[in-house]
Scaffold this motif. Structure first.
Motif, PDB file in Angstrom:
ATOM      1  N   LEU A 204      -4.205  39.830  42.594  1.00 48.40           N
ATOM      2  CA  LEU A 204      -4.636  39.571  41.224  1.00 48.40           C
ATOM      3  C   LEU A 204      -3.758  38.507  40.569  1.00 48.40           C
ATOM      4  N   THR A 205      -2.465  38.585  40.809  1.00 43.45           N
ATOM      5  CA  THR A 205      -1.548  37.582  40.260  1.00 43.45           C
ATOM      6  C   THR A 205      -1.890  36.200  40.792  1.00 43.45           C
ATOM      7  N   GLN A 206      -2.094  36.106  42.090  1.00 41.26           N
ATOM      8  CA  GLN A 206      -2.441  34.820  42.703  1.00 41.26           C
ATOM      9  C   GLN A 206      -3.782  34.299  42.188  1.00 41.26           C
ATOM     10  N   LEU A 207      -4.755  35.180  42.084  1.00 38.70           N
ATOM     11  CA  LEU A 207      -6.068  34.774  41.570  1.00 38.70           C
ATOM     12  C   LEU A 207      -5.959  34.303  40.125  1.00 38.70           C
ATOM     13  N   GLY A 208      -5.176  35.015  39.332  1.00 46.45           N
ATOM     14  CA  GLY A 208      -4.972  34.606  37.944  1.00 46.45           C
ATOM     15  C   GLY A 208      -4.317  33.235  37.843  1.00 46.45           C
ATOM     16  N   GLN A 209      -3.352  32.963  38.699  1.00 50.31           N
ATOM     17  CA  GLN A 209      -2.699  31.654  38.708  1.00 50.31           C
ATOM     18  C   GLN A 209      -3.674  30.561  39.129  1.00 50.31           C
ATOM     19  N   ARG A 210      -4.485  30.848  40.135  1.00 51.48           N
ATOM     20  CA  ARG A 210      -5.479  29.861  40.577  1.00 51.48           C
ATOM     21  C   ARG A 210      -6.514  29.599  39.485  1.00 51.48           C
ATOM     22  N   LEU A 211      -6.919  30.668  38.790  1.00 52.61           N
ATOM     23  CA  LEU A 211      -7.886  30.515  37.703  1.00 52.61           C
ATOM     24  C   LEU A 211      -7.293  29.669  36.579  1.00 52.61           C
ATOM     25  N   ALA A 212      -6.043  29.922  36.232  1.00 52.61           N
ATOM     26  CA  ALA A 212      -5.383  29.134  35.185  1.00 52.61           C
ATOM     27  C   ALA A 212      -5.274  27.663  35.602  1.00 52.61           C
ATOM     28  N   ALA A 213      -4.967  27.414  36.867  1.00 52.09           N
ATOM     29  CA  ALA A 213      -4.874  26.036  37.357  1.00 52.09           C
ATOM     30  C   ALA A 213      -6.240  25.350  37.303  1.00 52.09           C
ATOM     31  N   ALA A 214      -7.289  26.066  37.710  1.00 54.27           N
ATOM     32  CA  ALA A 214      -8.640  25.501  37.665  1.00 54.27           C
ATOM     33  C   ALA A 214      -9.046  25.210  36.224  1.00 54.27           C
ATOM     34  N   ASP A 215      -8.693  26.106  35.310  1.00 57.50           N
ATOM     35  CA  ASP A 215      -8.993  25.881  33.890  1.00 57.50           C
ATOM     36  C   ASP A 215      -8.307  24.613  33.389  1.00 57.50           C
ATOM     37  N   GLY A 216      -7.036  24.446  33.743  1.00 57.13           N
ATOM     38  CA  GLY A 216      -6.298  23.261  33.316  1.00 57.13           C
ATOM     39  C   GLY A 216      -6.887  21.988  33.892  1.00 57.13           C
ATOM     40  N   ASP A 217      -7.212  22.024  35.190  1.00 58.60           N
ATOM     41  CA  ASP A 217      -7.827  20.851  35.831  1.00 58.60           C
ATOM     42  C   ASP A 217      -9.154  20.502  35.182  1.00 58.60           C
ATOM     43  N   LEU A 218      -9.962  21.525  34.927  1.00 60.00           N
ATOM     44  CA  LEU A 218     -11.281  21.297  34.338  1.00 60.00           C
ATOM     45  C   LEU A 218     -11.163  20.743  32.919  1.00 60.00           C
ATOM     46  N   SER A 219     -10.259  21.288  32.152  1.00 56.10           N
ATOM     47  CA  SER A 219     -10.062  20.813  30.779  1.00 56.10           C
ATOM     48  C   SER A 219      -9.600  19.355  30.763  1.00 56.10           C
ATOM     49  N   GLY A 220      -8.627  19.034  31.605  1.00 53.85           N
ATOM     50  CA  GLY A 220      -8.143  17.655  31.683  1.00 53.85           C
ATOM     51  C   GLY A 220      -9.228  16.695  32.146  1.00 53.85           C
ATOM     52  N   LEU A 221      -9.990  17.116  33.143  1.00 54.76           N
ATOM     53  CA  LEU A 221     -11.064  16.274  33.663  1.00 54.76           C
ATOM     54  C   LEU A 221     -12.140  16.039  32.611  1.00 54.76           C
ATOM     55  N   ARG A 222     -12.496  17.072  31.871  1.00 52.43           N
ATOM     56  CA  ARG A 222     -13.511  16.911  30.818  1.00 52.43           C
ATOM     57  C   ARG A 222     -13.055  15.900  29.764  1.00 52.43           C
ATOM     58  N   GLY A 223     -11.776  15.942  29.396  1.00 50.78           N
ATOM     59  CA  GLY A 223     -11.247  14.969  28.434  1.00 50.78           C
ATOM     60  C   GLY A 223     -11.327  13.553  28.960  1.00 50.78           C
ATOM     61  N   LEU A 224     -10.938  13.377  30.225  1.00 52.60           N
ATOM     62  CA  LEU A 224     -11.003  12.050  30.835  1.00 52.60           C
ATOM     63  C   LEU A 224     -12.445  11.560  30.940  1.00 52.60           C
ATOM     64  N   LEU A 225     -13.346  12.447  31.337  1.00 51.41           N
ATOM     65  CA  LEU A 225     -14.759  12.063  31.456  1.00 51.41           C
ATOM     66  C   LEU A 225     -15.336  11.659  30.107  1.00 51.41           C
ATOM     67  N   SER A 226     -14.956  12.347  29.075  1.00 56.19           N
ATOM     68  CA  SER A 226     -15.426  12.001  27.734  1.00 56.19           C
ATOM     69  C   SER A 226     -14.966  10.594  27.352  1.00 56.19           C
ATOM     70  N   SER A 227     -13.711  10.291  27.633  1.00 52.35           N
ATOM     71  CA  SER A 227     -13.187   8.950  27.335  1.00 52.35           C
ATOM     72  C   SER A 227     -13.890   7.893  28.173  1.00 52.35           C
ATOM     73  N   LEU A 228     -14.117   8.185  29.454  1.00 54.85           N
ATOM     74  CA  LEU A 228     -14.776   7.209  30.321  1.00 54.85           C
ATOM     75  C   LEU A 228     -16.240   7.035  29.915  1.00 54.85           C
ATOM     76  N   ARG A 229     -16.885   8.095  29.495  1.00 53.57           N
ATOM     77  CA  ARG A 229     -18.271   7.979  29.019  1.00 53.57           C
ATOM     78  C   ARG A 229     -18.330   7.072  27.785  1.00 53.57           C
ATOM     79  N   SER A 230     -17.353   7.203  26.896  1.00 49.60           N
ATOM     80  CA  SER A 230     -17.284   6.318  25.722  1.00 49.60           C
ATOM     81  C   SER A 230     -17.086   4.875  26.153  1.00 49.60           C
ATOM     82  N   ARG A 231     -16.239   4.654  27.160  1.00 47.04           N
ATOM     83  CA  ARG A 231     -16.024   3.294  27.667  1.00 47.04           C
ATOM     84  C   ARG A 231     -17.313   2.740  28.245  1.00 47.04           C
ATOM     85  N   ALA A 232     -18.048   3.552  28.987  1.00 53.35           N
ATOM     86  CA  ALA A 232     -19.317   3.099  29.561  1.00 53.35           C
ATOM     87  C   ALA A 232     -20.290   2.725  28.454  1.00 53.35           C
TER      88      ALA A 232
END
Length: 109
Positions: free
Chosen positions: A69-97
């Motif tokens: 459970l601890t490992q799964l929770g850490q992986r979930l938190a990492a995936a959340d962080g990656d997804l959040s960062g990626l969404r921000g970058l995609l939003s900026s790149l969409r504006s550039r496009a």
């Protein structure tokens, strides 16, 4: 890594010879959206596994399952962080496009 590709495009000049083409930006957007979907799928799998392991615990104290459970929770938190960062970058790149699609001097709607 897609994050780095997007950052490179955002750091490039928006116009001129050094500017990335609209095709390049759109290709990177597509790859970024595909990565975001993969991260969302990973989050879904992790959440299902967490629910399964938690249900098996049923009040029992088993170190292996707590560790999982601890490992799964850490992986979930990492995936959340990656997804959040990626969404921000995609939003900026969409504006550039959108900026690249606009003819020079034309205001966007």
């Amino acid at each position: 890594m897609i994050h780095d590709d997007i950052r490179s495009l955002l750091e490039a000049p928006p116009t001129g010879e050094e500017a990335p083409t609209l095709d390049h930006i759109e290709h990177t957007l597509t790859a970024g959206y595909a990565r975001a979907l993969a991260l969302e799928a990973e989050r879904w799998r992790l959440e299902r596994r967490i629910a399964t392991v938690a249900a098996k615990l049923g009040g029992k104290s088993q170190d292996d399952e707590h560790s999982e459970l601890t490992q799964l929770g850490q992986r979930l938190a990492a995936a959340d962080g990656d997804l959040s960062g990626l969404r921000g970058l995609l939003s900026s790149l969409r504006s550039r496009a959108d900026e690249v699609r606009q003819p020079s001097g034309q205001p966007s709607n």
